[in-house]
Write a protein that holds these residues in place. Structure first.
Motif, PDB file in Angstrom:
ATOM      1  N   LEU A  22       8.470   9.584  10.102  1.00  0.00           N
ATOM      2  CA  LEU A  22       7.442  10.522  10.511  1.00  0.00           C
ATOM      3  C   LEU A  22       7.927  11.922  10.132  1.00  0.00           C
ATOM      4  CD1 LEU A  22       4.894  11.286  12.213  1.00  0.00           C
ATOM      5  CD2 LEU A  22       6.426  11.433  14.177  1.00  0.00           C
ATOM      6  N   THR A  23       7.128  12.653   9.400  1.00  0.00           N
ATOM      7  CA  THR A  23       7.481  14.035   9.090  1.00  0.00           C
ATOM      8  C   THR A  23       7.008  14.922  10.237  1.00  0.00           C
ATOM      9  OG1 THR A  23       7.230  13.619   6.742  1.00  0.00           O
ATOM     10  CG2 THR A  23       7.251  15.928   7.452  1.00  0.00           C
ATOM     11  N   VAL A  24       7.955  15.637  10.831  1.00  0.00           N
ATOM     12  CA  VAL A  24       7.616  16.539  11.919  1.00  0.00           C
ATOM     13  C   VAL A  24       7.762  17.968  11.415  1.00  0.00           C
ATOM     14  CG1 VAL A  24       8.259  17.348  14.228  1.00  0.00           C
ATOM     15  CG2 VAL A  24       8.360  14.910  13.690  1.00  0.00           C
ATOM     16  N   VAL A  25       6.719  18.756  11.578  1.00  0.00           N
ATOM     17  CA  VAL A  25       6.796  20.152  11.157  1.00  0.00           C
ATOM     18  C   VAL A  25       6.605  21.038  12.373  1.00  0.00           C
ATOM     19  CG1 VAL A  25       5.750  21.960   9.745  1.00  0.00           C
ATOM     20  CG2 VAL A  25       5.974  19.635   8.834  1.00  0.00           C
ATOM     21  N   ILE A  26       7.597  21.874  12.594  1.00  0.00           N
ATOM     22  CA  ILE A  26       7.518  22.830  13.692  1.00  0.00           C
ATOM     23  C   ILE A  26       6.971  24.136  13.149  1.00  0.00           C
ATOM     24  CG2 ILE A  26       8.927  24.229  15.267  1.00  0.00           C
ATOM     25  CD1 ILE A  26      10.699  21.827  15.700  1.00  0.00           C
TER      26      ILE A  26
ATOM     27  N   ASN B  15      15.204  24.232  20.943  1.00  0.00           N
ATOM     28  CA  ASN B  15      15.657  23.048  21.667  1.00  0.00           C
ATOM     29  C   ASN B  15      15.020  21.776  21.121  1.00  0.00           C
ATOM     30  OD1 ASN B  15      17.233  24.628  23.268  1.00  0.00           O
ATOM     31  ND2 ASN B  15      15.801  24.687  24.999  1.00  0.00           N
ATOM     32  N   ILE B  16      13.749  21.867  20.786  1.00  0.00           N
ATOM     33  CA  ILE B  16      13.077  20.689  20.236  1.00  0.00           C
ATOM     34  C   ILE B  16      13.677  20.342  18.883  1.00  0.00           C
ATOM     35  CG2 ILE B  16      10.875  19.796  19.377  1.00  0.00           C
ATOM     36  CD1 ILE B  16       9.510  21.499  21.579  1.00  0.00           C
ATOM     37  N   LEU B  17      13.874  21.373  18.083  1.00  0.00           N
ATOM     38  CA  LEU B  17      14.460  21.161  16.757  1.00  0.00           C
ATOM     39  C   LEU B  17      15.828  20.477  16.890  1.00  0.00           C
ATOM     40  CD1 LEU B  17      14.420  21.611  13.706  1.00  0.00           C
ATOM     41  CD2 LEU B  17      15.382  23.879  14.094  1.00  0.00           C
TER      42      LEU B  17
ATOM     43  N   PRO C  60      16.784   9.243  14.011  1.00  0.00           N
ATOM     44  CA  PRO C  60      16.738   8.518  12.741  1.00  0.00           C
ATOM     45  C   PRO C  60      15.329   8.392  12.141  1.00  0.00           C
ATOM     46  CG  PRO C  60      17.062   7.003  14.571  1.00  0.00           C
ATOM     47  CD  PRO C  60      17.161   8.385  15.138  1.00  0.00           C
ATOM     48  N   ASP C  61      14.309   8.367  12.966  1.00  0.00           N
ATOM     49  CA  ASP C  61      12.979   8.052  12.444  1.00  0.00           C
ATOM     50  C   ASP C  61      12.098   9.266  12.172  1.00  0.00           C
ATOM     51  OD1 ASP C  61      13.547   5.330  12.586  1.00  0.00           O
ATOM     52  OD2 ASP C  61      13.052   5.319  14.720  1.00  0.00           O
ATOM     53  N   VAL C  62      12.675  10.455  12.270  1.00  0.00           N
ATOM     54  CA  VAL C  62      11.875  11.628  11.959  1.00  0.00           C
ATOM     55  C   VAL C  62      12.605  12.529  10.970  1.00  0.00           C
ATOM     56  CG1 VAL C  62      10.817  11.623  14.275  1.00  0.00           C
ATOM     57  CG2 VAL C  62      12.746  13.118  13.819  1.00  0.00           C
ATOM     58  N   ALA C  63      11.822  13.194  10.141  1.00  0.00           N
ATOM     59  CA  ALA C  63      12.357  14.220   9.244  1.00  0.00           C
ATOM     60  C   ALA C  63      11.708  15.526   9.679  1.00  0.00           C
ATOM     61  CB  ALA C  63      11.990  13.901   7.801  1.00  0.00           C
ATOM     62  N   VAL C  64      12.522  16.479  10.086  1.00  0.00           N
ATOM     63  CA  VAL C  64      11.938  17.668  10.690  1.00  0.00           C
ATOM     64  C   VAL C  64      12.102  18.902   9.806  1.00  0.00           C
ATOM     65  CG1 VAL C  64      14.009  18.033  12.088  1.00  0.00           C
ATOM     66  CG2 VAL C  64      11.863  19.083  12.799  1.00  0.00           C
ATOM     67  N   SER C  65      11.081  19.727   9.767  1.00  0.00           N
ATOM     68  CA  SER C  65      11.116  20.988   9.018  1.00  0.00           C
ATOM     69  C   SER C  65      10.465  22.076   9.862  1.00  0.00           C
ATOM     70  CB  SER C  65      10.335  20.870   7.712  1.00  0.00           C
ATOM     71  OG  SER C  65      10.870  19.842   6.919  1.00  0.00           O
ATOM     72  N   VAL C  66      10.707  23.312   9.476  1.00  0.00           N
ATOM     73  CA  VAL C  66      10.157  24.439  10.223  1.00  0.00           C
ATOM     74  C   VAL C  66       9.368  25.333   9.264  1.00  0.00           C
ATOM     75  CG1 VAL C  66      10.716  26.427  11.677  1.00  0.00           C
ATOM     76  CG2 VAL C  66      12.144  24.374  11.770  1.00  0.00           C
ATOM     77  N   VAL C  67       8.175  25.733   9.679  1.00  0.00           N
ATOM     78  CA  VAL C  67       7.392  26.696   8.891  1.00  0.00           C
ATOM     79  C   VAL C  67       7.008  27.855   9.812  1.00  0.00           C
ATOM     80  CG1 VAL C  67       6.451  24.903   7.355  1.00  0.00           C
ATOM     81  CG2 VAL C  67       5.162  25.595   9.385  1.00  0.00           C
ATOM     82  N   PRO C  68       6.629  28.994   9.236  1.00  0.00           N
ATOM     83  CA  PRO C  68       6.128  30.080  10.085  1.00  0.00           C
ATOM     84  C   PRO C  68       4.798  29.675  10.724  1.00  0.00           C
ATOM     85  CG  PRO C  68       6.635  30.863   7.860  1.00  0.00           C
ATOM     86  CD  PRO C  68       6.673  29.368   7.820  1.00  0.00           C
ATOM     87  N   HIS C  69       4.310  30.546  11.584  1.00  0.00           N
ATOM     88  CA  HIS C  69       3.061  30.286  12.300  1.00  0.00           C
ATOM     89  C   HIS C  69       1.960  29.783  11.357  1.00  0.00           C
ATOM     90  CE1 HIS C  69       0.151  30.512  15.400  1.00  0.00           C
ATOM     91  NE2 HIS C  69      -0.491  31.556  14.930  1.00  0.00           N
ATOM     92  N   LEU C  70       1.559  28.559  11.595  1.00  0.00           N
ATOM     93  CA  LEU C  70       0.631  27.843  10.725  1.00  0.00           C
ATOM     94  C   LEU C  70      -0.626  28.634  10.374  1.00  0.00           C
ATOM     95  CD1 LEU C  70       0.017  24.973   9.612  1.00  0.00           C
ATOM     96  CD2 LEU C  70      -1.026  24.477  11.818  1.00  0.00           C
ATOM     97  N   TYR C  71      -1.199  29.247  11.398  1.00  0.00           N
ATOM     98  CA  TYR C  71      -2.494  29.916  11.224  1.00  0.00           C
ATOM     99  C   TYR C  71      -2.399  31.077  10.229  1.00  0.00           C
ATOM    100  CZ  TYR C  71      -6.734  32.478  12.611  1.00  0.00           C
ATOM    101  OH  TYR C  71      -7.925  33.120  12.627  1.00  0.00           O
ATOM    102  N   ASP C  72      -1.212  31.691  10.143  1.00  0.00           N
ATOM    103  CA  ASP C  72      -1.059  32.842   9.260  1.00  0.00           C
ATOM    104  C   ASP C  72      -0.778  32.462   7.803  1.00  0.00           C
ATOM    105  OD1 ASP C  72      -1.553  34.577  11.317  1.00  0.00           O
ATOM    106  OD2 ASP C  72       0.563  34.873  11.829  1.00  0.00           O
ATOM    107  N   LEU C  73      -0.507  31.178   7.558  1.00  0.00           N
ATOM    108  CA  LEU C  73      -0.185  30.768   6.185  1.00  0.00           C
ATOM    109  C   LEU C  73      -1.430  30.826   5.312  1.00  0.00           C
ATOM    110  CD1 LEU C  73       1.906  27.510   6.850  1.00  0.00           C
ATOM    111  CD2 LEU C  73       2.701  29.884   6.721  1.00  0.00           C
TER     112      LEU C  73
END
Ligand code: SF4
Ligand code: SF4
Lengths: 322, 151
Positions: free
Chosen positions: A4-8, A24-26, A33-46
């Motif tokens: 599962l790709t998780v994007v914060i 803390n979540i990150l 093992p079952d997640v791949a996590v990434s971080v992006v800036p505030h979604l709405y502003d992209l």
């Protein structure tokens, strides 16, 4: 094995409590093992070509996005960025929310629905739906387990072999720089009936129509900061301003047609939502150096019988239900 | 009956005493012996709201208001509503009993469940027959919707 790709999606401000919850979540997810996590800036502003948006579009497997927006705001902001999929059911709820199972209109009116949505699922989690990192992490792990089980079941078919696995991210840095703040409407196509009220109403050219005749937010950045006027004229409550402070306008759960607590203010003499919308738009026109246009022909001038407060209330409700 | 008028909201009998006047925003108005005009919710408004559990005023007694100025808010299990001044004037006092226990608005809306008293010109209000006619004119439209919205 498919993960599962998780994007914060980070909070737009610098609120240390929000940053702490994100961190803390990150931290808790990195070891999973079952997640791949990434971080992006505030979604709405992209905007569409921000690195974070490119990354999100590169994910074509199951996706979970965690942001400081209501889930409906997250889902349709993603849709607008070209990150499409089915709405995944999540179990986290703000304490005050009750039941928000139904995400479409209750009647038989045809809704546009998302264009070209693939069969994959996107789960949208609102940071504000849990006070603790644990609550979010548990929910993410639940979804990841579900994804894993589904992949096992349909191991042979369904999953295209050539799925691009998301690039591995340096967890200390997020994808792309924080963009400038934006303000624009997002259309919930599961509700939109393509009636074109919003195109006619907005005098800033925000809305347009695509080749297939579907309404779309064409020039998002023409929208006037803070103006939510068109969301009040949409008969389907399909226009979301994810950052508006009024939950009903920001896509809060339980604010689908007919599901709101009745607002009887009109009954007691308040300006109606439509009057309010006209006022808000006029204020923006004046700020822009243009002339206010006032109320439209919505209530024909030949209708001499003065509308009383209750009639207006019923009009508003009528509009919401049908 | 002589002393009151009835308006049927579906199966609900909304009763309007003829000893007072009514404002278009569904409040009743009655001039008290001291000259102040006392306001409360009509049975029609109370029925739409159903059980009121929260009442709040956004100003203090003594405030001068214009007609339709927002003066407070009310909330029930089914509905929210802002409250607006039914006429221009001075809000002389609020009913402390209704503040302390808003359920009195449903129990005794024409008596102890009154909302506030004002001084001002109440001549813009309607008598009971005019108010009921006003309700009748808008009810056809309201009915179908209310059935769906309220139980
Ligand atoms: S007004 Fe609402 S329902 Fe109509 S086209 Fe615009 S978004 Fe869709
Ligand atoms: S909020 Fe105002 S400016 Fe923005 S799209 Fe709607 S009507 Fe147009």
């Amino acid at each position: 094995m498919k993960k599962l790709t998780v994007v914060i999606s980070e909070s737009p401000g610098k609120d240390p409590r929000k940053r702490e919850l994100e961190a803390n979540i990150l931290a808790a997810l990195v070891g999973q093992p079952d997640v791949a996590v990434s971080v992006v800036p505030h979604l709405y502003d992209l905007n569409e070509d921000h690195a974070g948006a490119l990354f999100l579009r590169s994910v074509n497997g199951p996706l979970l996005v965690l942001a400081w927006l209501y889930p409906r705001g997250i889902h349709w902001t993603l849709d607008r960025l070209g990150v499409k999929g089915r709405v995944g059911q999540t179990q986290l709820k703000r304490a005050s929310d009750e039941d928000d199972k139904n995400d479409g209109g209750k009647d038989d009116k045809p809704r546009l629905g998302a264009a070209n949505a693939p069969a994959r699922t996107i789960w949208s989690l609102d940071f504000q739906d849990g006070d603790t990192a644990e609550a979010h992490v548990q929910e993410i792990i639940r979804v990841a387990a579900q994804v894993k089980a589904a992949v096992k079941l349909s191991a042979a078919e369904a999953v295209p072999v050539a799925i691009s696995s998301p690039p591995i991210q340096n967890l200390k840095s997020k994808i792309g720089n924080p963009p400038a703040r934006r303000w624009y409407p997002v259309i919930d196509y599961s509700r939109c009936a393509n009636c074109m009220e919003c195109v006619d109403f907005c005098l800033f050219g925000v809305y347009g129509v695509d080749d297939a005749g579907r309404i779309l937010v064409e020039s998002a950045d023409n929208c006037r900061k803070g103006c939510p006027a068109c969301s009040r004229v949409c008969p389907e409550n399909a226009i979301v301003f994810p950052m508006h402070r009024t939950p009903a306008l920001a896509g809060a759960p339980g604010t689908k047609p007919g599901d709101l607590k009745l607002d009887l203010s009109q009954l007691f003499g308040a300006p109606s939502a439509l009057d309010l919308a006209d006022k808000e738009r006029d204020a923006e026109l004046v700020k822009d150096g243009r002339e206010a246009v006032g109320p439209p022909k919505r209530q024909p001038c030949c209708d001499l019988r003065p509308k009383d407060a209750l009639d207006k209330l019923m009009d508003a409700l009528d509009g919401e239900r049908l | 009956m002589a002393g009151e008028l009835v308006f049927m909201m579906g199966n609900f009998r909304a009763v309007f005493p003829a000893d007072r006047r009514y404002a278009a925003n569904h409040t009743w108005a009655r001039t008290e012996s001291g000259g102040a005009v006392r306001f409360g919710l009509s049975a029609y408004a109370a029925r739409l709201l159903q059980e009121v559990y929260f009442l709040e005023w956004s100003m203090d007694a003594g405030a001068t208001v214009r007609e339709k100025d927002e003066i407070g808010a009310i909330e029930s299990a089914k509905a929210n509503a802002a409250l607006y001044a039914p006429m221009a004037g001075i809000i002389a006092r609020f009913n402390d009993a209704a503040m302390a226990d808003p359920s009195i608005i449903n129990k005794d809306g024409y008596g102890d469940g009154w909302l506030f008293e004002m001084s001002g010109d109440a001549s813009g209000t309607m008598d009971a027959p005019a108010y009921v006619a006003h309700l009748e004119a808008s009810w056809a439209k309201a009915q179908a919707l209310l059935k769906g919205q309220l139980r």
